[in-house]
Write an enzyme that holds these catalytic residues in place. Structure first.
Site: not given
Ligand code: SAH
Length: 391
Positions: A275, A335
């Site tokens: 991301a 979180c």
């Molecule tokens: N919003 C979601 C929960 C997100 S948890 C819900 O409501 O269910 C955080 C997420 O970030 C995870 O799915 C993980 O795979 C992702 N993640 C971790 N590091 C990341 C990165 N650098 N870029 C994109 N996604 C990432």
């Protein structure tokens, strides 16, 4: 019962209601304590402080269960579980997936139980629960009558308690790979066996539902989407388009399946990417949105790495703010247990300052009532979700 005595200077936090006694806070320990057994804690003057389970192999030496001189027998554990179930039963509606037991905050330190329809997903994080696993599971069977119980104790924090990671069916039927749960107006496929956490991020439920109320007519970017919970909420809430990005290809595949199931595929697009990179590229491409959701994983697991976490939060929030149209909405979550709400909001304001944009805070929320907080242990208030408009 064995007694542990606190050092004279180290009682304030514990007296204030915090449930942990660290190894460095007790005067001496006999070494005869059995991992998980119930001990009595007294202060240096000999005054009773509480009863808790001890783990000589952990830096968290005692997890306090009660401040009263009561009997910790099978019935005690049953009552604690009943109390946790009662809060959910009395106050939760509109979903069949929620956290039934939230560890310390429900007076059951180290026990997490999530309910996904007829199945339970269980996580055991402390020795005091580990040694009572059979009793806890039997009590859950008696009280909840699930179709099956699956264990997701495959988390590295168990090592801090001297416990190996463990995962697998415990009782009854094994949950299907895609179990459909209902959350407000949408359905989500949950993979209890292999999904992240215990299968889904139940703590964000109130924020997903809130996004559903705010998304109408907006072009939405959902960054760190996992299986697209926020995406479903926004799309069914009337968003014109939702772009979702996650680094995990499995998460994106779950998201696409969820969009299909909810009949919103044509308004959703899915990207497997980091991301941080994606936000940078989108900004460079001059993409604009009316709502951006940021829900990254915890950037800090300890106090030492807070500065790095602040840089991470600032970067993504700054990029998001720059890509919002005037009046656009930022929904930004953290979180990280070690980042308090005030610090988090000030990082977002910092990002707004750098962008020259004007930020208005509309709301600041946490998790739902199925994730209670212990006021005496601020780190249990770990989820912060900021809502603001940018002009
Ligand atoms: N919003 C979601 C929960 C997100 S948890 C819900 O409501 O269910 C955080 C997420 O970030 C995870 O799915 C993980 O795979 C992702 N993640 C971790 N590091 C990341 C990165 N650098 N870029 C994109 N996604 C990432």
């Amino acid at each position: 019962m064995k007694t542990l005595v606190l050092k004279p200077t180290r009682t304030q936090r514990i007296r204030g209601g915090h449930p942990w006694v660290f190894a460095g806070e007790v005067q001496k320990i006999s070494g005869e304590e059995q991992p998980g057994e119930v001990v009595q804690v007294k202060d240096a003057k000999g005054k009773f402080v509480g009863l808790g389970t001890v783990n000589p192999n952990s830096n968290i030496l005692v997890r306090l269960l009660t401040r009263m001189e009561e009997t910790i027998d099978d019935d005690f554990w049953r009552r604690r579980i009943e109390e946790a179930l009662k809060v959910r039963g009395d106050y939760l509606t509109g979903t069949d997936a929620y956290r039934l037991i939230h560890s310390e905050a429900d007076g059951l330190p180290g026990l997490v139980v999530d309910r996904y329809g007829p199945y339970l997903s269980v996580q055991i994080l402390a020795m005091g629960i580990e040694v009572r696993r059979d009793l806890i599971i039997q009590t859950l069977i008696d009280l909840v009558k699930p179709r099956g119980i699956f264990e997701r104790s495959d988390v590295s924090v168990r090592r801090l308690e001297g416990l190996e990671e463990r995962k697998g069916p415990i009782w009854g039927q094994t949950p299907p790979k895609s179990l459909i749960i209902n959350e407000g107006p949408y359905q989500i496929g949950v993979d209890i066996q292999n999904g992240q956490k215990t299968g889904f991020f139940l703590d964000q439920r109130p924020n997903r539902l809130r996004v559903g109320e705010l998304a109408k007519g907006r072009r939405v970017l959902n960054a760190f989407s996992y299986s697209g919970g926020f995406t479903m909420a926004a799309a069914l809430g009337g968003a014109t388009e939702v772009v979702s990005v996650d680094i995990s290809a499995e998460a994106i595949a779950l998201g696409e399946a969820n969009a299909q199931m909810n009949g919103v595929s044509e308004r959703c697009s899915w990207v497997t990417a980091n991301a941080f990179d994606f936000l940078r590229e989108q900004e460079k491409a001059k993409e604009l949105y009316d709502m951006i959701i940021l829900d990254p994983p915890a950037f800090t697991k300890s106090k030492d790495s807070i500065p790095g976490a602040i840089r991470g939060y600032k970067e993504i929030n700054l990029r998001a703010i720059r890509m919002l149209r005037p009046g656009g909405m930022l929904v930004s979550a953290s979180c990280s247990h070690h980042m308090d709400a005030q610090t988090f909001v000030s990082v977002i304001q910092d990002a707004a300052n750098d962008s020259g944009r004007r930020l208005r805070q509309l709301d600041l929320r946490g998790a739902g009532i199925d994730h209670p907080v212990l006021p005496a242990a601020p780190e249990t208030n770990y989820l912060k979700c900021f809502y603001g408009t940018v002009n």
